[in-house]
Design an enzyme around this catalytic site. Structure first.
Site, PDB file in Angstrom:
ATOM      1  N   PRO A  80       0.647  -1.151   0.055  1.00  0.00           N
ATOM      2  CA  PRO A  80      -0.066  -0.008  -0.093  1.00  0.00           C
ATOM      3  C   PRO A  80       0.516   1.119  -0.032  1.00  0.00           C
ATOM      4  O   PRO A  80       1.716   1.273   0.836  1.00  0.00           O
ATOM      5  CB  PRO A  80      -0.891  -0.439   1.348  1.00  0.00           C
ATOM      6  CG  PRO A  80      -0.695  -1.518   1.159  1.00  0.00           C
ATOM      7  CD  PRO A  80       0.606  -2.066   1.078  1.00  0.00           C
ATOM      8  N   GLU A  81       0.324   2.192  -0.910  1.00  0.00           N
ATOM      9  CA  GLU A  81       1.007   3.346  -1.391  1.00  0.00           C
ATOM     10  C   GLU A  81       0.324   4.018  -0.520  1.00  0.00           C
ATOM     11  O   GLU A  81      -0.614   4.537   0.478  1.00  0.00           O
ATOM     12  CB  GLU A  81       2.171   3.191  -2.868  1.00  0.00           C
ATOM     13  CG  GLU A  81       2.697   2.869  -3.287  1.00  0.00           C
ATOM     14  CD  GLU A  81       4.212   2.486  -2.165  1.00  0.00           C
ATOM     15  OE1 GLU A  81       4.800   3.469  -1.527  1.00  0.00           O
ATOM     16  OE2 GLU A  81       5.210   1.699  -2.220  1.00  0.00           O
ATOM     17  N   ARG A 123       1.416 -10.244   5.613  1.00  0.00           N
ATOM     18  CA  ARG A 123       3.358 -10.925   6.085  1.00  0.00           C
ATOM     19  C   ARG A 123       3.810 -10.217   7.237  1.00  0.00           C
ATOM     20  O   ARG A 123       5.220 -10.536   7.474  1.00  0.00           O
ATOM     21  CB  ARG A 123       3.823 -10.247   4.980  1.00  0.00           C
ATOM     22  CG  ARG A 123       3.621 -10.590   3.549  1.00  0.00           C
ATOM     23  CD  ARG A 123       3.286 -10.170   2.190  1.00  0.00           C
ATOM     24  NE  ARG A 123       5.235 -10.731   2.019  1.00  0.00           N
ATOM     25  CZ  ARG A 123       5.978 -10.358   1.434  1.00  0.00           C
ATOM     26  NH1 ARG A 123       5.532  -9.704  -0.057  1.00  0.00           N
ATOM     27  NH2 ARG A 123       7.651 -10.685   0.805  1.00  0.00           N
ATOM     28  N   HIS A 175      -4.847 -14.617   9.708  1.00  0.00           N
ATOM     29  CA  HIS A 175      -4.137 -12.563  10.292  1.00  0.00           C
ATOM     30  C   HIS A 175      -5.062 -11.526  10.074  1.00  0.00           C
ATOM     31  O   HIS A 175      -4.313 -10.252  10.035  1.00  0.00           O
ATOM     32  CB  HIS A 175      -3.613 -12.630   8.332  1.00  0.00           C
ATOM     33  CG  HIS A 175      -3.090 -13.899   7.690  1.00  0.00           C
ATOM     34  ND1 HIS A 175      -2.158 -14.104   8.542  1.00  0.00           N
ATOM     35  CD2 HIS A 175      -3.113 -14.362   6.626  1.00  0.00           C
ATOM     36  CE1 HIS A 175      -1.522 -15.501   7.358  1.00  0.00           C
ATOM     37  NE2 HIS A 175      -2.650 -15.549   6.219  1.00  0.00           N
TER      38      HIS A 175
END
Length: 279
Positions: free
Chosen positions: A2-3, A116, A97
């Site tokens: 994500p930017e 992650r 998660h």
């Protein structure tokens, strides 16, 4: 990853149902993120009021106010490589998660999901502009401080590639790989061009395109290239606007020349060899 547009989209999605509400509880199922989540937060956060949510670069900044003392503190959140934040009802079932839930007094919670676990959920009671993660960041790219004069002056002393330069948080923030590729294509600049070789005119064009690309991506809700979802579970649609990223061997939208792909610093760079000639 994500930017900036994805983080801005997240901010706009979570703000209406969380800002101004008090924290009821914090549930940490797995605090082993990029940095361990402070164990004291499950006891210290309940009762705190979330008084503001802001963004700095790719960090979400949650300002908390103590109901007892009025003391100000902050949560610094980063979505890492694969994280997302969603606003959900308290009784929403837990999925794999789903590492952290921040429950509010209005029946909603902020859920942090990160396969992650490269993201961050940090707390500080110090001024944000002095925090090590934030102190050396460049001006926001959509602000007036990020302009051609600023970027050109910095670039003159840099022999690195222009793509690496605009992806460095000390010079520009939020211009991730996708948006760097798109901005350079629209500017007609080859990604391997040395930063110091850019002319003033090229820098002016590049700054304009960086701002336009980021603004358009925010308008479209970010880019979905794997698992990014907006806080309401919808994908971002800027992928449909991409001109070069991920389009290797496909025809350029301007001249029909096949798009090429190279690797720079372990990141894929896409460009049109005709529209972005190497000089």
């Amino acid at each position: 990853m994500p930017e900036l547009p994805e983080v801005e989209t997240t901010l706009r999605g979570i703000k209406p149902k969380t800002e101004g509400h008090s924290i009821q509880s914090l549930i940490v199922r797995n605090g082993k993120l990029r940095w361990p989540v402070d164990s004291h937060l499950t006891d210290s956060l309940p009762g705190q009021k979330l008084t503001a949510i802001n963004r700095r670069a790719k960090y979400l900044l949650l300002t908390l106010t103590s109901a007892k003392t009025g003391a100000i503190s902050h949560l610094i959140l980063h979505l890492g490589m694969s994280g997302n934040l969603r606003v959900l009802p308290h009784n929403t079932s837990v999925q794999k998660h789903d590492h952290i839930d921040l429950l509010f007094d209005n029946g909603y919670m902020l859920r942090y999901h990160d396969p992650r676990r490269f993201g961050a959920f940090l707390w500080t009671d110090q001024p944000l502009d002095q925090h090590p993660l934030l102190a050396h960041l460049a001006p926001e790219p959509l602000s007036d401080a990020f302009n051609a004069s600023y970027l050109f002056q910095l670039a003159q002393a840099k022999s690195c590639s222009i793509k690496s330069f605009i992806m460095n948080n000390r010079y520009a923030v939020g211009v991730g790989n996708i948006y760097a590729n798109e901005s350079l294509f629209l500017s007609g600049i080859h990604p391997t061009t040395a930063a110091k070789k850019l002319t003033k005119k090229q820098t002016e064009v590049l700054v304009v395109n960086i701002k336009q690309v980021l603004a358009k991506a925010i308008e479209q809700g970010g880019t979905t290239l794997k698992d990014f979802l907006t806080p309401d579970g919808k994908p971002g649609y800027f992928e449909q606007e991409l001109k070069v990223y991920g389009r290797e061997n496909l025809p350029c939208s301007i001249c029909s020349t096949p798009i090429q792909r190279i690797v720079q610093q372990q990141r894929a760079s896409y460009f049109c060899p005709k529209c972005q000639p190497k000089k």
